[in-house]
Every structure is written in C-alpha cells, then in structure tokens.
Design an enzyme around this catalytic site. Structure first.
Site, PDB file in Angstrom:
ATOM      1  N   GLY A  48       0.700  -0.964   0.140  1.00 35.45           N
ATOM      2  CA  GLY A  48       0.282   0.030   0.168  1.00 35.45           C
ATOM      3  C   GLY A  48       0.726   1.158  -0.035  1.00 35.45           C
ATOM      4  O   GLY A  48       0.947   2.439  -1.053  1.00 35.45           O
ATOM      5  N   CYS A  49       2.293   1.108   1.151  1.00 31.04           N
ATOM      6  CA  CYS A  49       2.801   2.449   0.882  1.00 31.04           C
ATOM      7  C   CYS A  49       3.297   3.050  -0.538  1.00 31.04           C
ATOM      8  O   CYS A  49       3.716   4.017  -1.105  1.00 31.04           O
ATOM      9  CB  CYS A  49       3.503   2.309   1.999  1.00 31.04           C
ATOM     10  SG  CYS A  49       2.684   2.406   3.615  1.00 31.04           S
TER      11      CYS A  49
END
Length: 157
Positions: A48-49
């Site tokens: 996600g990051c």
C-alpha cells in the site's frame, strides 16, 4: 490513548525537523512561502505504501504546477527510506520519524481499526500545508490506492 489529537484547517502546522533518506535534516520551515503536501504512511516498501508513494511520484508534475511540494514521513530508518526511494525512483523527500513524535503531534499515530481490531500504529494521513505554514486540509485514515487522484481533484483552486 483513545483521545487523539487531530489537526483541522486553519491550525498552525506543527513544526518538525527530521532526517531524510540520506540523513540530511529537513524542516517544515524549509517550505515556508510554498505549499506542501505532508503525508504520513506506515512502512516503506509495503504494497500500500509503495502504491501511494508511486502515485505521488507520478503526480509530482501536476502537484508542482499547482504550487505543491511533497514530503513523505514514516517511522522507518533513513537507510530503509533510501532503499525504498532508489527501488521506486521516488524524487521527493522521505523523512524518518523513528520515535514517532512528529507522527503523534500531527495526529497520525495512535489507535486505529485494522481488520476489525483496535491497534496502535501509524494512521495513514495527508495534509495540505499552505505557504504560511497553516493546515489547509487534513485527511485521516486515507486509502493508499486512489488517494492521490482524489487529492488532485480536491486541490484548492
């Protein structure tokens, strides 16, 4: 720990000086006179990051034309941030807040829901800070995917 500080538009953005991926100190005051997107994320090189960071990377031109610089902050050590930046071709500062003090001051660290459980950790958050150092927009619990596109649609004219 359930009473968490939250920033709102009009608040003075909390000052900080943190090391970047090369260990060089970067301060919020370095951006006075220019607007800046300050975003907080849980961990470098996670799916996600990575998606979120790459979205910011790919949108830097549009953000720059709109008068915004971008700064990412996580609790990762500078060495890990350097690896992340190199692996993903990130061309904006990634700052290290190992003790999570800046994250907490901005309301981006504390209790959050994770798969239905209450846990303590980094709250994915994004802030627009105006040229005078005031919060123009505060967004907590943002989603990694699609967040930058939504942010671009909502930029003040």
């Amino acid at each position: 720990m359930s009473e968490q500080k939250r920033l709102s538009p009009g608040d003075q953005a909390p000052a900080f000086t943190l090391p970047d991926s090369g260990g060089k100190p970067v301060s919020l005051s370095d951006y006075l006179g220019r607007s800046v997107v300050v975003y907080f994320y849980p961990a470098a090189s996670t799916p996600g990051c990575t998606k979120q960071a790459c979205d910011f990377r790919d949108s830097l031109g549009v953000l720059g034309e709109s008068g915004y610089d971008v700064v990412g902050v996580s609790p990762d050590k500078p060495e890990k941030l350097a690896e992340f930046a190199a692996a993903e071709g990130l061309n904006f500062p990634l700052l290290s807040d190992v003790d999570r003090s800046v994250l907490a001051e901005w309301g981006a660290y504390g209790e959050k829901q994770n798969y239905g459980r209450t846990v303590v950790g980094v709250i994915r958050s994004t802030f627009l800070v105006d040229a005078e150092g005031k919060i123009a927009k505060a967004m907590y619990n943002v989603r990694a995917t699609g967040h930058v596109a939504k942010l671009l649609r909502e930029l003040p004219a």
